[in-house]
Enzyme design. Structure first.
Site, mmCIF file in Angstrom:
data_model
loop_
_atom_site.group_PDB
_atom_site.id
_atom_site.type_symbol
_atom_site.label_atom_id
_atom_site.label_comp_id
_atom_site.label_asym_id
_atom_site.label_seq_id
_atom_site.Cartn_x
_atom_site.Cartn_y
_atom_site.Cartn_z
ATOM 1 N N SER A 7 0.853 -1.195 0.000
ATOM 2 C CA SER A 7 0.000 0.000 0.000
ATOM 3 C C SER A 7 0.882 1.235 0.000
ATOM 4 O O SER A 7 1.992 1.214 0.525
ATOM 5 C CB SER A 7 -0.879 0.006 1.250
ATOM 6 O OG SER A 7 -1.574 1.231 1.363
ATOM 7 N N SER A 8 0.374 2.317 -0.555
ATOM 8 C CA SER A 8 1.069 3.604 -0.483
ATOM 9 C C SER A 8 0.348 4.554 0.473
ATOM 10 O O SER A 8 0.661 5.732 0.535
ATOM 11 C CB SER A 8 1.148 4.239 -1.875
ATOM 12 O OG SER A 8 1.892 3.409 -2.727
ATOM 13 N N HIS A 10 -0.165 6.256 3.688
ATOM 14 C CA HIS A 10 0.698 6.507 4.854
ATOM 15 C C HIS A 10 -0.043 6.365 6.174
ATOM 16 O O HIS A 10 0.535 5.936 7.169
ATOM 17 C CB HIS A 10 1.376 7.872 4.729
ATOM 18 C CG HIS A 10 2.429 7.884 3.656
ATOM 19 N ND1 HIS A 10 3.609 7.200 3.764
ATOM 20 C CD2 HIS A 10 2.435 8.455 2.417
ATOM 21 C CE1 HIS A 10 4.318 7.345 2.657
ATOM 22 N NE2 HIS A 10 3.622 8.104 1.824
ATOM 23 N N GLY A 11 -1.343 6.703 6.183
ATOM 24 C CA GLY A 11 -2.140 6.524 7.398
ATOM 25 C C GLY A 11 -2.211 5.057 7.789
ATOM 26 O O GLY A 11 -2.046 4.685 8.950
ATOM 27 N N ASP A 39 -3.379 -2.313 -9.547
ATOM 28 C CA ASP A 39 -4.749 -1.987 -9.950
ATOM 29 C C ASP A 39 -5.705 -2.930 -9.226
ATOM 30 O O ASP A 39 -5.576 -4.153 -9.348
ATOM 31 C CB ASP A 39 -4.929 -2.152 -11.462
ATOM 32 C CG ASP A 39 -4.194 -1.081 -12.238
ATOM 33 O OD1 ASP A 39 -4.020 0.033 -11.693
ATOM 34 O OD2 ASP A 39 -3.759 -1.365 -13.374
ATOM 35 N N ASP A 68 -7.079 -4.765 2.564
ATOM 36 C CA ASP A 68 -8.142 -4.101 1.818
ATOM 37 C C ASP A 68 -9.254 -3.878 2.817
ATOM 38 O O ASP A 68 -9.651 -4.791 3.539
ATOM 39 C CB ASP A 68 -8.612 -4.910 0.610
ATOM 40 C CG ASP A 68 -9.261 -3.986 -0.425
ATOM 41 O OD1 ASP A 68 -8.733 -2.885 -0.660
ATOM 42 O OD2 ASP A 68 -10.299 -4.353 -0.982
ATOM 43 N N GLY A 154 -9.050 8.949 7.187
ATOM 44 C CA GLY A 154 -10.201 8.433 6.444
ATOM 45 C C GLY A 154 -11.525 8.887 7.036
ATOM 46 O O GLY A 154 -11.725 10.070 7.314
ATOM 47 N N TYR A 155 -12.410 7.939 7.267
ATOM 48 C CA TYR A 155 -13.762 8.227 7.753
ATOM 49 C C TYR A 155 -13.841 8.334 9.279
ATOM 50 O O TYR A 155 -14.940 8.478 9.823
ATOM 51 C CB TYR A 155 -14.732 7.134 7.271
ATOM 52 C CG TYR A 155 -14.932 7.111 5.771
ATOM 53 C CD1 TYR A 155 -15.953 7.844 5.173
ATOM 54 C CD2 TYR A 155 -14.091 6.364 4.949
ATOM 55 C CE1 TYR A 155 -16.147 7.827 3.806
ATOM 56 C CE2 TYR A 155 -14.271 6.338 3.582
ATOM 57 C CZ TYR A 155 -15.304 7.071 3.012
ATOM 58 O OH TYR A 155 -15.482 7.056 1.645
ATOM 59 N N ASP A 156 -12.727 8.276 9.973
ATOM 60 C CA ASP A 156 -12.728 8.289 11.448
ATOM 61 C C ASP A 156 -13.561 9.420 12.068
ATOM 62 O O ASP A 156 -14.254 9.188 13.054
ATOM 63 C CB ASP A 156 -11.297 8.344 12.002
ATOM 64 C CG ASP A 156 -10.557 7.015 11.847
ATOM 65 O OD1 ASP A 156 -11.164 6.034 11.364
ATOM 66 O OD2 ASP A 156 -9.373 6.963 12.222
#
Length: 197
Positions: A7-8, A10-11, A39, A68, A154-156
């Site tokens: 993954s890229s 960083h979080g 992809d 994921d 993200g959605y936190d």
């Protein structure tokens, strides 16, 4: 044990490193090794994680860990789900993703704003590993009407944990790590690794 994180994000890297701090696993970002994101062409979390892990293994020769994950909102039939990171059209723009989610739920009452974070982790020891380690974790809560807190990613800020009475973005990292979908999946992975011969 040296693992490349497929993954890229960083979080995600910081969160996983924090969760692995007490183990002998060293997590290396794939971007540090010149590897771009794969992809994600599959239709399930587990298939996307396998694609990402295999891609990182093939290009680095190292064992790879892929995650994921996403947020699934019941009132939206599980959306944004697989498309959580690019829900508003631009990959990784958390602000726009949250805005779109809040707009989609604008008229939905509290009782119907249930949601859960879901995470699947896949560990491939090599690119052709016929027996990948696959674990999952889930964190149930609901979507707030507005952002609360400035921690996390993200959605936190809009994910509320009713048991603790705060959003994921308001929680101290140690508490969040113990409750989160990723924390649960990683705990399961560590257990599986301990059981390996």
């Amino acid at each position: 044990m040296k693992l490349v994180l497929a993954s890229s994000n960083h979080g995600k890297l910081e969160e996983l490193r924090s969760l692995l701090a007490d183990s002998d696993i060293e997590l290396i970002a794939q971007s540090d090794l010149g590897v771009d994101d794969a992809d994600e062409t599959a239709t399930t979390f587990v298939e996307n994680a396998l694609i990402k892990a295999r891609h990182a293994c093939q290009l680095t020769g190292l064992p790879a860990l892929a995650d994921d994950s996403g947020i699934c909102v019941d009132a939206l039939n599980g959306a944004p789900g697989l498309y959580s990171a690019r829900y508003a059209g631009e990959h990784g723009n958390a602000g726009r993703n949250i805005d779109k989610l809040l707009d989609a739920l604008a008229d939905v009452p509290d009782a119907q704003r249930s949601a859960h974070f879901y995470c699947v982790l896949v560990l491939l020891r090599h690119a052709n590993d016929p027996q990948p380690l696959i674990v999952e974790g889930e964190w149930r809560g609901r979507i707030l009407h507005a952002r609360q807190g400035d921690g996390g990613h993200g959605y936190d800020p809009v994910f509320f944990d009713p048991e603790h009475g705060q959003s994921a973005a308001e929680m101290p990292l140690t508490l969040k790590n113990g409750l989160s979908h990723r924390g649960k999946a990683l705990a399961a992975l560590k257990q599986r690794l301990l059981e390996q011969p």
